[in-house]
Design an enzyme around this catalytic site. Structure first.
Site, PDB file in Angstrom:
ATOM      1  CE  LYS A 216      -3.540   2.402   2.612  1.00  0.00           C
ATOM      2  NZ  LYS A 216      -4.590   2.285   3.634  1.00  0.00           N
ATOM      3  NE  ARG A 226      -5.607   9.587   3.302  1.00  0.00           N
ATOM      4  CZ  ARG A 226      -4.334   9.798   3.046  1.00  0.00           C
ATOM      5  NH1 ARG A 226      -3.877  11.033   2.902  1.00  0.00           N
ATOM      6  NH2 ARG A 226      -3.502   8.780   2.937  1.00  0.00           N
ATOM      7  CE  LYS A 239      -3.534   8.172   6.607  1.00  0.00           C
ATOM      8  NZ  LYS A 239      -4.691   7.255   6.549  1.00  0.00           N
ATOM      9  CE  LYS A 270      -6.154   1.735  -0.296  1.00  0.00           C
ATOM     10  NZ  LYS A 270      -6.547   1.653   1.073  1.00  0.00           N
TER      11      LYS A 270
END
Ligand code: PBG
Length: 346
Positions: A216, A226, A239, A270
């Site tokens: 990811k 989000r 992140k 992803k």
């Protein structure tokens, strides 16, 4: 063998497999009509490939459109049957649940994740009682529940890996107790798959499977999601200390390798379209079911393109077929119902 000979051999080998020369070979002959194109097609998309994400909200009698994702809604639990009935009618094999947690229930530690009566638990009970033939998958991560929007606990200004894993294990166990079929850790903490597998087995959940979001990437394409789960405004930083760097492929191999050893049954790549090379090389190298996530940003860009008449809606099928070509076993896509309808008609 020198480098050059090696290359030459490979070159000859590939050419033997795809030999042909104009005018004896005219590739347009196998494209000449719809029926021949159907016969020679190398890939197909079927309903068996589709996973439908569903957003859940609190309250009653609510089907609330998500502005950043045209055509996608948040459902209150009493209205879940509206979308679940469509999933059932279209024989969608699995749905993926995501909660829109009210702000007052969010805090620093995301403890709402462990509340037996949170939106996910209640939805699991609702669905499992009424829709026996459909698989349900749930994200394991804290971001829908934390006031800061991160997937893990922040301790001394850093996402603390091991303390987060302890909570994720509890979250996964709770989901399994409520009837979740597929636990999907999407948090990207190290070691969480092994810890979750061990805890599940200990509690006799040997049949609950793990779909790990193994590769990811820290991506801009998650923006509309989000928004959909209400974490966008809260999230003040990126992140990148836990999600992957989009420059890397070998690191994806290492992630996949660790997760398989720790007990992942399936792995997810992803986002989707910008990462087809990752899907393909993981499939080729690991021979494990690889799932792809066509994420919110990909969905909304295509959808807006269609709405604004920049591209035709055939782009949907084209984008999904790319995943099949790359070797994906299944695709999480907000187009699932729309495309299932199309497949049925074709
Ligand atoms: C949360 C999670 C995210 C997505 C699925 N689970 C967002 C993120 O990591 O910030 C993104 C899905 C999408 O964009 O459609 N861990």
């Amino acid at each position: 063998m020198s480098h050059q000979t090696k290359f030459n051999d490979l070159y000859t080998y590939i050419h033997m497999k795809i030999a042909g020369k104009f005018p004896n070979t005219r590739l347009r002959r196998v494209r000449n009509s719809e029926w021949i194109r159907r016969l020679v097609s190398e890939n197909d998309l079927s309903i068996n490939d589709l996973i439908l994400p569903i957003f859940i909200r609190d309250g009653k009698n609510k089907i609330e459109p998500i502005k950043s994702m045209p055509g996608v809604n948040r459902y209150s639990i009493d209205k879940l049957s509206v979308i679940m009935n469509k999933a059932k009618k279209n024989r969608i094999p699995m749905v993926a649940l995501f909660p829109y947690t009210p702000k007052i229930k969010k805090d620093n530690s995301g403890k709402e994740a462990l509340n037996k009566n949170n939106l996910i638990c209640k939805s699991l009970k609702f669905i499992k009682k009424r829709y026996s033939g459909i698989g349900v998958m749930c994200d394991v991560a804290l971001d829908p529940y934390t006031s800061h929007g991160h997937d893990g606990l922040i301790i001394n200004k850093k996402i603390d890996n091991d303390k987060t894993v302890k909570i994720l294990v509890q979250q996964a166990l709770l989901q399994a107790e409520m009837g979740c079929d597929v636990i999907a850790p999407s948090d990207m903490m190290d070691g969480r798959v092994g810890a979750i597998r061990k805890a599940l087995d200990k509690k006799n959940f040997q049949n609950v499977s793990i779909l790990s979001y193994a590769a990811k990437y820290a991506s801009s394409f998650y923006g509309p999601f989000r928004d959909a789960v209400g974490s966008k405004k809260n999230l003040k930083s990126d992140k990148k200390t836990y999600q992957m760097d989009f420059r890397n492929l070998n690191e994806a191999y290492r992630e996949i390798n660790l997760d398989i050893k720790e007990g992942a049954d399936m792995v997810m790549v992803k986002p989707g379209l910008p990462y087809l090379d990752i899907i393909k090389s993981i499939k080729d190298n690991f021979k494990i079911p690889v799932f792809a996530y066509q994420v919110s940003g990909e969905y909304s860009l295509i959808k807006q393109g269609i709405k604004n008449k920049l591209i035709s809606d055939e782009a949907i099928l084209e984008s999904l077929m790319a995943f099949k070509r790359a070797g994906a076993s299944a695709i999480v896509t907000y187009f699932a119902l729309e495309v299932a309808n199309k497949i049925k008609k074709s």
